[in-house]
Design a protein around this motif. Structure first.
Motif, PDB file in Angstrom:
ATOM      1  N   UNK A  95       5.175   5.054   2.319  1.00  0.00           N
ATOM      2  CA  UNK A  95       5.319   6.359   2.962  1.00  0.00           C
ATOM      3  C   UNK A  95       5.490   6.260   4.476  1.00  0.00           C
ATOM      4  N   UNK A  96       5.177   5.105   5.042  1.00  0.00           N
ATOM      5  CA  UNK A  96       5.257   4.823   6.479  1.00  0.00           C
ATOM      6  C   UNK A  96       4.217   5.594   7.303  1.00  0.00           C
ATOM      7  N   UNK A  97       3.292   6.266   6.661  1.00  0.00           N
ATOM      8  CA  UNK A  97       2.209   6.991   7.327  1.00  0.00           C
ATOM      9  C   UNK A  97       0.954   6.912   6.460  1.00  0.00           C
ATOM     10  N   UNK A  98      -0.211   6.953   7.105  1.00  0.00           N
ATOM     11  CA  UNK A  98      -1.459   7.112   6.367  1.00  0.00           C
ATOM     12  C   UNK A  98      -1.533   8.552   5.886  1.00  0.00           C
ATOM     13  N   UNK A  99      -2.344   8.815   4.873  1.00  0.00           N
ATOM     14  CA  UNK A  99      -2.457  10.172   4.351  1.00  0.00           C
ATOM     15  C   UNK A  99      -2.907  11.202   5.398  1.00  0.00           C
ATOM     16  N   UNK A 148       0.827  -1.206   0.000  1.00  0.00           N
ATOM     17  CA  UNK A 148       0.000   0.000   0.000  1.00  0.00           C
ATOM     18  C   UNK A 148       0.865   1.262   0.000  1.00  0.00           C
ATOM     19  N   UNK A 149       0.214   2.405  -0.198  1.00  0.00           N
ATOM     20  CA  UNK A 149       0.940   3.677  -0.099  1.00  0.00           C
ATOM     21  C   UNK A 149       1.547   3.827   1.288  1.00  0.00           C
ATOM     22  N   UNK A 150       0.794   3.411   2.310  1.00  0.00           N
ATOM     23  CA  UNK A 150       1.305   3.514   3.682  1.00  0.00           C
ATOM     24  C   UNK A 150       2.578   2.689   3.856  1.00  0.00           C
ATOM     25  N   UNK A 151       2.663   1.530   3.199  1.00  0.00           N
ATOM     26  CA  UNK A 151       3.867   0.702   3.288  1.00  0.00           C
ATOM     27  C   UNK A 151       5.089   1.448   2.748  1.00  0.00           C
TER      28      UNK A 151
END
Length: 183
Positions: free
Chosen positions: A176-180, A171-174
């Motif tokens: 970016x290491x953070x949720x949006x 996922x994007x979180x994986x």
């Protein structure tokens, strides 16, 4: 170009302008079938005609031509770099396709990148940025979801877990290491 919220918001924005005749382009490259299903739901909801152009074979052919095994013999390749480099090939193949269709139809390529991606550098040079970027100044974690609700984006897209669609790293979180919203 994908089932994601960004592309869905762009579809909603463009479908509401009578002078604009958007064309949706579904471009699977080793993609999960459910992402294509959501893209079709969104395009059908906004009554946007679309083409499906599967570039998986072209991607695999190019990947084989690049001969990564031979490169590894003469240069040091860090393992993580390879999967990002291959993901970026997918993004650039999609952009080549979009620009080709835009040129043939007298259209333009509309970027779906948002301010959160722009700000963090979470995009592919020559693979994500088009001619205009209507949501590039909108934070994904705050404003984009509200805009999506105003545009009545189908719940399948609104509830989809954000991914880059390139199968790089979950996922994007994986990545970016953070949720949006945290970002």
């Amino acid at each position: 170009k994908s089932e994601g919220l960004d592309s869905s918001v762009i579809a909603g924005l463009l479908s509401g302008i009578p002078e604009i005749k958007p064309i949706g382009i579904i471009i699977p490259i080793e993609s999960k079938p459910e992402t294509e299903k959501i893209a079709k739901i969104v395009l059908d909801y906004y009554k946007i005609p679309y083409l499906r152009i599967n570039l998986t074979d072209q991607y695999l052919n190019l990947k084989n031509k690049l001969n990564i095994l031979e490169l590894k013999k003469i240069a040091s390749i860090i393992g993580e770099r390879e999967k990002y480099a291959l993901g970026n090939i997918k993004a650039r193949l999609r952009m080549i396709t979009l620009y080709h269709i835009a040129q043939l139809t007298g259209g333009i390529v509309v970027s779906s990148d948002n301010f959160s991606e722009y700000w963090t550098g979470f995009w592919t040079l020559n693979g994500d940025v088009g001619d205009i970027a209507p949501i590039q100044q909108i934070f994904k974690g705050i404003e984009l979801y509200e805009l999506a609700k105003e545009l009545h984006v189908p719940k399948e897209s609104l509830n989809a877990v954000p991914t880059d669609g390139l199968n790089i790293n979950g996922t994007d979180k994986d990545q970016l290491f953070l949720d949006y919203p945290e970002l």
